[in-house]
Design a protein around this motif. Structure first.
Motif, mmCIF file in Angstrom:
data_model
loop_
_atom_site.group_PDB
_atom_site.id
_atom_site.type_symbol
_atom_site.label_atom_id
_atom_site.label_comp_id
_atom_site.label_asym_id
_atom_site.label_seq_id
_atom_site.Cartn_x
_atom_site.Cartn_y
_atom_site.Cartn_z
ATOM 1 N N THR A 208 0.827 -1.201 0.000
ATOM 2 C CA THR A 208 0.000 0.000 0.000
ATOM 3 C C THR A 208 0.862 1.253 0.000
ATOM 4 O OG1 THR A 208 -1.747 -1.160 1.216
ATOM 5 C CG2 THR A 208 -1.824 1.243 1.226
ATOM 6 N N ASP A 209 1.893 1.230 0.828
ATOM 7 C CA ASP A 209 2.787 2.382 0.911
ATOM 8 C C ASP A 209 3.529 2.604 -0.404
ATOM 9 O OD1 ASP A 209 4.181 4.447 2.626
ATOM 10 O OD2 ASP A 209 5.906 3.245 2.042
ATOM 11 N N ASN A 210 3.992 1.511 -1.023
ATOM 12 C CA ASN A 210 4.723 1.634 -2.287
ATOM 13 C C ASN A 210 3.827 2.091 -3.435
ATOM 14 O OD1 ASN A 210 7.189 0.847 -1.188
ATOM 15 N ND2 ASN A 210 6.787 -1.325 -1.545
ATOM 16 N N LEU A 211 2.556 1.766 -3.365
ATOM 17 C CA LEU A 211 1.624 2.249 -4.379
ATOM 18 C C LEU A 211 1.304 3.734 -4.180
ATOM 19 C CD1 LEU A 211 -0.900 -0.711 -4.661
ATOM 20 C CD2 LEU A 211 0.540 0.177 -6.495
ATOM 21 N N LYS A 212 1.227 4.132 -2.946
ATOM 22 C CA LYS A 212 0.858 5.513 -2.639
ATOM 23 C C LYS A 212 2.028 6.475 -2.835
ATOM 24 C CE LYS A 212 -1.315 8.324 0.960
ATOM 25 N NZ LYS A 212 -1.854 8.333 2.343
ATOM 26 N N TYR A 213 3.241 6.024 -2.457
ATOM 27 C CA TYR A 213 4.419 6.878 -2.552
ATOM 28 C C TYR A 213 5.468 6.246 -3.468
ATOM 29 C CZ TYR A 213 2.714 9.617 1.411
ATOM 30 O OH TYR A 213 1.971 10.421 2.230
ATOM 31 N N SER A 214 6.017 7.056 -4.348
ATOM 32 C CA SER A 214 7.102 6.610 -5.231
ATOM 33 C C SER A 214 8.440 6.978 -4.607
ATOM 34 C CB SER A 214 6.972 7.271 -6.608
ATOM 35 O OG SER A 214 5.813 6.836 -7.272
ATOM 36 N N THR A 215 9.421 6.092 -4.771
ATOM 37 C CA THR A 215 10.762 6.329 -4.248
ATOM 38 C C THR A 215 11.662 6.862 -5.360
ATOM 39 O OG1 THR A 215 10.520 4.535 -2.634
ATOM 40 C CG2 THR A 215 12.757 5.269 -3.119
ATOM 41 N N VAL A 216 12.356 7.953 -5.074
ATOM 42 C CA VAL A 216 13.251 8.564 -6.058
ATOM 43 C C VAL A 216 14.649 8.668 -5.447
ATOM 44 C CG1 VAL A 216 13.691 10.553 -7.540
ATOM 45 C CG2 VAL A 216 11.329 9.917 -6.975
ATOM 46 N N ASP A 217 15.628 8.024 -6.078
ATOM 47 C CA ASP A 217 17.024 8.123 -5.668
ATOM 48 C C ASP A 217 17.706 9.178 -6.540
ATOM 49 O OD1 ASP A 217 17.147 6.050 -3.642
ATOM 50 O OD2 ASP A 217 16.843 4.633 -5.286
ATOM 51 N N ILE A 218 18.386 10.114 -5.883
ATOM 52 C CA ILE A 218 18.988 11.247 -6.594
ATOM 53 C C ILE A 218 20.457 11.354 -6.218
ATOM 54 C CG2 ILE A 218 18.826 13.720 -7.062
ATOM 55 C CD1 ILE A 218 15.968 13.559 -5.808
ATOM 56 N N TYR A 219 21.313 11.453 -7.229
ATOM 57 C CA TYR A 219 22.736 11.711 -6.999
ATOM 58 C C TYR A 219 23.108 12.971 -7.761
ATOM 59 C CZ TYR A 219 27.808 11.366 -7.216
ATOM 60 O OH TYR A 219 29.148 11.657 -7.132
ATOM 61 N N ILE A 220 23.618 13.973 -7.038
ATOM 62 C CA ILE A 220 24.011 15.233 -7.661
ATOM 63 C C ILE A 220 25.437 15.576 -7.257
ATOM 64 C CG2 ILE A 220 21.690 16.202 -7.879
ATOM 65 C CD1 ILE A 220 22.084 17.662 -5.286
ATOM 66 N N LYS A 221 26.168 16.193 -8.165
ATOM 67 C CA LYS A 221 27.529 16.627 -7.884
ATOM 68 C C LYS A 221 27.844 17.860 -8.718
ATOM 69 C CE LYS A 221 29.992 13.900 -11.372
ATOM 70 N NZ LYS A 221 31.099 12.945 -11.613
ATOM 71 N N GLU A 222 28.913 18.542 -8.362
ATOM 72 C CA GLU A 222 29.356 19.712 -9.115
ATOM 73 C C GLU A 222 30.370 19.280 -10.159
ATOM 74 O OE1 GLU A 222 30.722 22.385 -6.124
ATOM 75 O OE2 GLU A 222 28.739 22.652 -5.245
ATOM 76 N N PRO A 223 30.316 19.849 -11.357
ATOM 77 C CA PRO A 223 31.179 19.380 -12.452
ATOM 78 C C PRO A 223 32.653 19.703 -12.268
ATOM 79 C CG PRO A 223 29.945 21.305 -13.135
ATOM 80 C CD PRO A 223 29.400 20.911 -11.798
ATOM 81 N N LYS A 224 32.968 20.796 -11.547
ATOM 82 C CA LYS A 224 34.354 21.197 -11.378
ATOM 83 C C LYS A 224 34.746 21.218 -9.910
ATOM 84 C CE LYS A 224 34.797 24.020 -15.563
ATOM 85 N NZ LYS A 224 35.185 25.348 -16.102
ATOM 86 N N LEU A 225 36.053 21.221 -9.693
ATOM 87 C CA LEU A 225 36.555 21.274 -8.333
ATOM 88 C C LEU A 225 36.383 22.674 -7.761
ATOM 89 C CD1 LEU A 225 39.916 19.278 -8.632
ATOM 90 C CD2 LEU A 225 37.676 18.421 -7.963
ATOM 91 N N ARG A 226 36.157 22.746 -6.477
ATOM 92 C CA ARG A 226 36.140 24.013 -5.759
ATOM 93 C C ARG A 226 37.443 24.161 -4.984
ATOM 94 N NH1 ARG A 226 31.360 26.910 -4.717
ATOM 95 N NH2 ARG A 226 29.491 26.018 -5.713
ATOM 96 N N ILE A 227 37.816 25.395 -4.686
ATOM 97 C CA ILE A 227 39.041 25.662 -3.938
ATOM 98 C C ILE A 227 38.690 26.466 -2.694
ATOM 99 C CG2 ILE A 227 41.290 26.802 -3.956
ATOM 100 C CD1 ILE A 227 41.461 26.304 -6.921
ATOM 101 N N ALA A 228 39.164 25.990 -1.551
ATOM 102 C CA ALA A 228 38.958 26.695 -0.289
ATOM 103 C C ALA A 228 40.313 27.157 0.237
ATOM 104 C CB ALA A 228 38.286 25.775 0.730
ATOM 105 N N GLU A 229 40.409 28.461 0.561
ATOM 106 C CA GLU A 229 41.634 29.036 1.125
ATOM 107 C C GLU A 229 41.372 29.374 2.588
ATOM 108 O OE1 GLU A 229 42.560 32.345 -1.332
ATOM 109 O OE2 GLU A 229 43.222 31.138 -3.028
ATOM 110 N N ILE A 230 42.103 28.712 3.468
ATOM 111 C CA ILE A 230 41.882 28.858 4.904
ATOM 112 C C ILE A 230 43.161 29.370 5.557
ATOM 113 C CG2 ILE A 230 41.171 27.668 7.013
ATOM 114 C CD1 ILE A 230 39.909 25.524 5.199
#
Length: 300
Positions: A208-230
């Motif tokens: 019943t739960d699976n019929l009522k609610y759909s499960t969505v798996d999402i993978y997101i990332k940034e295409p380039k590297l970021r730089i942090a200066e500390i």
């Protein structure tokens, strides 16, 4: 009575009654579509997610892998959209994967820590099945590049029908058991039948739960590297500053030498019986040796 059949039967029996009036959430077989594109229209996104077939029941799932401009902003936006659509987030793992980390000294006291990293997030959300197409459209608006998108629509109509028949069979079995005389075997059969009913209810809740609610798996990332200066402290210069102090080390060496002499003296005091015995033995040895030298040798 096989547990597997029981689970299916109970789930389907209950679902058949709940969803018999609903038309439009199923397909005769498993329907799956995969799209690889950087430009996907809203119609193509919702075509599978919102399609309906008369007298069918769907369990729908989706998997999205894409690149976004800012992972954190995209995550907040997706989670907010899910809540607005009446869904909820079951998993969110946002992390920055460090590629390299270097420290550069800028003065005797200061240094700069430079980190190169890539931010990514793995989410799992659940949304009402009727809102699945709308959610996928909102997610698609956040992309820079879509690596993959998979939408599954599993037809569970046959399972529901089979469960309905199994439910009737189990109900009939329960009636037959109730007509038996009270014996040890009847108690055992009744207990087993109740256990099967509990398993059916659990399976029914899942379906019943699976019929009522759909499960969505999402993978997101940034295409380039970021730089942090500390900004950090020049630890190398601090280490050199306090690495060696001659006067302090000489003072400690003098004190340690003094304690070493004390330990030697205490050790000698501890073994005084051995020292005395050795001294006495040496005394008699010397005395005996001198006595032998003083004895004259007779000459014939």
């Amino acid at each position: 009575m096989k547990t597997t059949y029981i689970r299916l039967s109970i789930a389907t029996a209950l679902l058949a009654g709940i969803y018999s009036c609903k038309k439009g959430e199923a397909t005769t077989g498993d329907y799956q579509t995969t799209e690889y594109s950087n430009e996907i229209s809203a119609d193509s996104i919702s075509s599978v997610a919102t399609m309906s077939v008369k007298d069918k029941q769907f369990v729908k799932t989706a998997n999205v892998n894409m690149e976004v401009k800012d992972v954190y902003d995209a995550t907040i936006s997706i989670e907010k959209s899910v809540q607005e659509l009446g869904g909820f987030v079951t998993h969110s793992n946002l992390q920055s994967r460090v590629i390299s980390e270097d420290t550069y000294n800028t003065s005797n006291e200061e240094a700069m820590l430079v980190k190169k990293y890539q931010t990514e997030n793995t989410l799992q959300v659940r949304v009402p099945t009727s809102k699945l197409g709308e959610l996928l459209t909102l997610i698609n608006d956040k992309k820079l590049f879509l690596n993959s998108r998979i939408i599954n629509a599993e037809d569970v109509t046959s399972s529901i029908k089979y469960a309905e028949m199994e439910g009737k069979r189990i109900k009939k079995t329960s009636e037959n058991i109730s007509e038996l005389k009270t014996t040890k075997d009847k108690v055992k059969m009744s207990d087993e039948n109740m256990s099967e009913e509990n398993l059916q209810q659990l399976a029914n809740l899942d379906v019943t739960d699976n019929l009522k609610y759909s499960t969505v798996d999402i993978y997101i990332k940034e295409p380039k590297l970021r730089i942090a200066e500390i900004a950090v402290t020049n630890s190398e210069n601090i280490d050199n500053k306090y690495k060696f102090d001659f006067f302090y080390s000489a003072k400690n060496a003098f004190v340690e030498g003094y304690y070493l002499i004390q330990r030697i003296l205490i050790g000698l005091v501890t073994i005084w019986p051995i020292v005395i015995i050795a001294a006495i033995a040496f005394y008699f040895y010397r005395k005996n040796k001198s006595t032998k030298k003083s004895i004259p040798v007779d000459k014939e």
